[in-house]
Design a protein around this motif. Structure first.
Motif, PDB file in Angstrom:
ATOM      1  N   THR A 203       0.860  -1.180   0.000  1.00  0.00           N
ATOM      2  CA  THR A 203       0.000   0.000   0.000  1.00  0.00           C
ATOM      3  C   THR A 203       0.895   1.229   0.000  1.00  0.00           C
ATOM      4  OG1 THR A 203      -1.754  -1.151   1.197  1.00  0.00           O
ATOM      5  CG2 THR A 203      -1.804   1.255   1.232  1.00  0.00           C
ATOM      6  N   TRP A 204       0.832   2.002  -1.072  1.00  0.00           N
ATOM      7  CA  TRP A 204       1.735   3.131  -1.212  1.00  0.00           C
ATOM      8  C   TRP A 204       1.489   4.159  -0.110  1.00  0.00           C
ATOM      9  CZ3 TRP A 204       6.262   3.922  -2.509  1.00  0.00           C
ATOM     10  CH2 TRP A 204       6.767   5.175  -2.853  1.00  0.00           C
ATOM     11  N   MET A 205       2.545   4.570   0.565  1.00  0.00           N
ATOM     12  CA  MET A 205       2.550   5.548   1.652  1.00  0.00           C
ATOM     13  C   MET A 205       2.138   4.941   3.000  1.00  0.00           C
ATOM     14  SD  MET A 205       1.195   9.164   0.119  1.00  0.00           S
ATOM     15  CE  MET A 205       1.455   9.886   1.744  1.00  0.00           C
ATOM     16  N   ALA A 206       1.690   3.675   3.025  1.00  0.00           N
ATOM     17  CA  ALA A 206       1.179   3.115   4.269  1.00  0.00           C
ATOM     18  C   ALA A 206       2.248   3.023   5.355  1.00  0.00           C
ATOM     19  CB  ALA A 206       0.581   1.737   4.021  1.00  0.00           C
ATOM     20  N   GLY A 207       3.502   2.859   4.964  1.00  0.00           N
ATOM     21  CA  GLY A 207       4.564   2.801   5.962  1.00  0.00           C
ATOM     22  C   GLY A 207       5.277   4.118   6.172  1.00  0.00           C
ATOM     23  N   GLN A 208       4.803   5.183   5.529  1.00  0.00           N
ATOM     24  CA  GLN A 208       5.515   6.456   5.546  1.00  0.00           C
ATOM     25  C   GLN A 208       4.917   7.439   6.538  1.00  0.00           C
ATOM     26  OE1 GLN A 208       5.586   7.861   1.489  1.00  0.00           O
ATOM     27  NE2 GLN A 208       7.112   6.367   0.871  1.00  0.00           N
ATOM     28  N   ALA A 209       5.701   8.466   6.816  1.00  0.00           N
ATOM     29  CA  ALA A 209       5.238   9.605   7.603  1.00  0.00           C
ATOM     30  C   ALA A 209       5.676  10.868   6.874  1.00  0.00           C
ATOM     31  CB  ALA A 209       5.819   9.572   9.013  1.00  0.00           C
ATOM     32  N   LYS A 210       4.854  11.926   6.974  1.00  0.00           N
ATOM     33  CA  LYS A 210       5.156  13.195   6.309  1.00  0.00           C
ATOM     34  C   LYS A 210       5.111  14.341   7.305  1.00  0.00           C
ATOM     35  CE  LYS A 210       4.235  14.444   2.216  1.00  0.00           C
ATOM     36  NZ  LYS A 210       3.566  14.906   0.978  1.00  0.00           N
ATOM     37  N   PHE A 211       5.874  15.373   6.963  1.00  0.00           N
ATOM     38  CA  PHE A 211       6.015  16.537   7.829  1.00  0.00           C
ATOM     39  C   PHE A 211       5.824  17.791   6.990  1.00  0.00           C
ATOM     40  CE2 PHE A 211       8.708  19.943   9.521  1.00  0.00           C
ATOM     41  CZ  PHE A 211       8.335  19.966  10.855  1.00  0.00           C
ATOM     42  N   PHE A 212       5.241  18.832   7.609  1.00  0.00           N
ATOM     43  CA  PHE A 212       5.044  20.109   6.907  1.00  0.00           C
ATOM     44  C   PHE A 212       5.242  21.230   7.910  1.00  0.00           C
ATOM     45  CE2 PHE A 212       3.016  21.003   2.679  1.00  0.00           C
ATOM     46  CZ  PHE A 212       3.295  22.359   2.638  1.00  0.00           C
ATOM     47  N   ALA A 286      14.059  26.234  12.213  1.00  0.00           N
ATOM     48  CA  ALA A 286      13.584  25.545  13.415  1.00  0.00           C
ATOM     49  C   ALA A 286      12.507  26.342  14.135  1.00  0.00           C
ATOM     50  CB  ALA A 286      14.741  25.270  14.363  1.00  0.00           C
ATOM     51  N   GLN A 287      12.076  27.454  13.524  1.00  0.00           N
ATOM     52  CA  GLN A 287      11.099  28.331  14.172  1.00  0.00           C
ATOM     53  C   GLN A 287       9.890  28.578  13.258  1.00  0.00           C
ATOM     54  OE1 GLN A 287      13.499  31.768  14.964  1.00  0.00           O
ATOM     55  NE2 GLN A 287      14.888  30.644  16.323  1.00  0.00           N
ATOM     56  N   PRO A 288       9.195  27.530  12.846  1.00  0.00           N
ATOM     57  CA  PRO A 288       8.012  27.712  11.978  1.00  0.00           C
ATOM     58  C   PRO A 288       6.848  28.295  12.761  1.00  0.00           C
ATOM     59  CG  PRO A 288       8.194  25.424  12.630  1.00  0.00           C
ATOM     60  CD  PRO A 288       9.430  26.106  13.163  1.00  0.00           C
ATOM     61  N   VAL A 289       5.913  28.855  12.036  1.00  0.00           N
ATOM     62  CA  VAL A 289       4.703  29.363  12.693  1.00  0.00           C
ATOM     63  C   VAL A 289       3.728  28.243  12.978  1.00  0.00           C
ATOM     64  CG1 VAL A 289       4.946  31.658  11.683  1.00  0.00           C
ATOM     65  CG2 VAL A 289       3.630  29.916  10.463  1.00  0.00           C
ATOM     66  N   SER A 290       3.875  27.124  12.245  1.00  0.00           N
ATOM     67  CA  SER A 290       3.000  25.988  12.473  1.00  0.00           C
ATOM     68  C   SER A 290       3.651  24.738  11.891  1.00  0.00           C
ATOM     69  CB  SER A 290       1.631  26.214  11.824  1.00  0.00           C
ATOM     70  OG  SER A 290       0.715  25.204  12.179  1.00  0.00           O
ATOM     71  N   VAL A 291       3.405  23.584  12.526  1.00  0.00           N
ATOM     72  CA  VAL A 291       3.939  22.328  12.020  1.00  0.00           C
ATOM     73  C   VAL A 291       2.829  21.280  11.974  1.00  0.00           C
ATOM     74  CG1 VAL A 291       6.282  22.754  12.843  1.00  0.00           C
ATOM     75  CG2 VAL A 291       4.662  21.535  14.309  1.00  0.00           C
ATOM     76  N   TYR A 292       2.967  20.348  11.034  1.00  0.00           N
ATOM     77  CA  TYR A 292       2.004  19.257  10.877  1.00  0.00           C
ATOM     78  C   TYR A 292       2.786  17.972  10.625  1.00  0.00           C
ATOM     79  CZ  TYR A 292      -1.210  23.145  10.261  1.00  0.00           C
ATOM     80  OH  TYR A 292      -1.919  24.298  10.455  1.00  0.00           O
ATOM     81  N   TYR A 293       2.315  16.901  11.246  1.00  0.00           N
ATOM     82  CA  TYR A 293       3.007  15.613  11.132  1.00  0.00           C
ATOM     83  C   TYR A 293       1.964  14.515  11.011  1.00  0.00           C
ATOM     84  CZ  TYR A 293       5.978  11.627  12.501  1.00  0.00           C
ATOM     85  OH  TYR A 293       6.656  10.428  12.548  1.00  0.00           O
TER      86      TYR A 293
END
Length: 361
Positions: A203-212, A286-293
């Motif tokens: 399953t494509w991406m099923a084992g992955q993690a992403k960050f923004f 290292a100082q973003p206004v917002s992060v998503y994981y």
């Protein structure tokens, strides 16, 4: 208490892009259907949390206009617009020992594009053209039984979900084959070779993690960097500029290179990633206004125990065991991992849905 029962022409299982596109096409054909989605939201692996009107793609991020005719056509049909991935400037590379250097960039060939308002705009556009009562959220399917003239689908095997049953002439499995084989009881059993092929299909991406990460300024651009980066030591293995078409907010986004079984909790991972970004792009990174994981390996409606090892190279996806349907043309396969071409991509999700709808006659 007996289960509620309903009959329709077609049942679609899975509310990702393939399932929604299937529902969109059946709506245009004025066919009777319901779409069953286990999650409390539609979109599947398309996930785009919003930040002040900007949408951060934590699933699919790109499409390729030069190679994706179906995506192009859908973007136009939904009155959406895209823009080229920002790739101007140099790239950062991190060796296994952590040493960093600046190298020439690796622009995508053909060029990749992002969508205004994120990939979730495809989902929202399709949903706006599908009757709302046809989409059922929080409806995990646990059983499919073959009948003389169709199939019966049972929803709600979990204690907290009210049980219901639906019958239809056709059922479209618009979800990854491995997930279907591992979570749904088929009666009678599917052929052994087909079940094994479904379980073997990654399953494509099923084992992955992403960050923004989002920023008010893009200091990496001022330094002549494209935002692109590659690392052999992690935690991110691949990084790209994730800024919007009009630049602000600016963004850095990437794929975690650490295998799912070795990943820590989200906060630990976020702090490690921010430290890595500072090393690659300067202290302001290292100082973003917002992060998503988003760790997709922790999503039970995406990943199974077999998906804990990330597929770093894109697998070659095909219909499982060469079959696009079974049970005498009652059960049909859709979902990007079953596509004849562009498997695992948005294009594959659309092509597999087209094939499934065409097979209904």
């Amino acid at each position: 208490m007996s289960a509620e029962q309903e009959s329709v022409d077609t049942i679609i299982i899975g509310g990702g892009l393939s399932g929604l596109y299937t529902a969109f096409m059946l709506t245009k054909k004025k066919k009777s259907f319901v779409l069953l989605e286990a999650r409390p939201r539609v979109g599947g692996r398309i996930l785009s949390p919003a930040h002040n009107g900007f949408f951060t793609d934590l699933g699919p991020s790109w499409y390729w206009p030069a190679r994706n005719p179906r995506v192009n056509a859908l973007v136009k049909a939904l009155d959406l617009a895209g823009y080229p991935q920002f790739e101007s400037g140099l790239c950062r590379f991190q060796a296994r020992d952590g040493q960093t250097e600046t190298i020439p960039g690796y622009p995508m060939n053909p060029p990749g594009w992002r969508l205004d308002n994120g990939m979730i705009s495809l989902v929202n556009g399709l949903c706006s053209r599908i009757p709302g009562d046809r989409i059922r959220l929080n409806h995990p399917v646990c059983k499919i039984k073959r009948l003389d003239n169709g199939a019966r689908v049972t929803v709600g095997c979990l204690d907290q979900v009210p049980q219901c049953r639906l019958e239809a002439s056709s059922v479209i499995l618009a979800l990854p084959p491995r997930l279907a084989a591992g979570s749904i009881l088929f009666t009678p059993d599917l052929p052994h070779d087909l079940t094994q092929a479904m379980l073997r299909a990654s399953t494509w991406m099923a084992g992955q993690a992403k960050f923004f990460a989002l920023y008010d300024k893009a200091d990496w651009r001022r330094s002549g960097l494209s935002g692109q980066g590659f690392s052999l030591c992690g935690p991110l293995g691949e990084i790209h500029d994730g800024s919007g078409k009009t630049d602000s907010p600016y963004g850095l986004t990437g794929f975690v290179g650490i295998p799912a079984l070795r990943r820590k909790d989200s906060q630990t991972m976020i702090q490690a990633i921010l430290g890595q970004l500072a090393l690659l792009y300067g202290h302001t990174a290292a100082q973003p206004v917002s992060v998503y994981y988003q760790d997709w390996a922790q999503e039970p409606f995406t990943a199974t125990e077999y998906d804990q090892r990330t597929a770093h190279n894109h697998p070659e996806f095909l219909p499982p065991s060469g079959k696009t349907s079974t049970w005498n043309n009652t059960l049909h396969f859709a979902g990007s991992e079953t596509a004849d071409d562009f498997g695992g991509y948005l294009e594959g999700a659309l092509s597999s849905a087209e094939r499934a709808v065409l097979s209904l006659g």
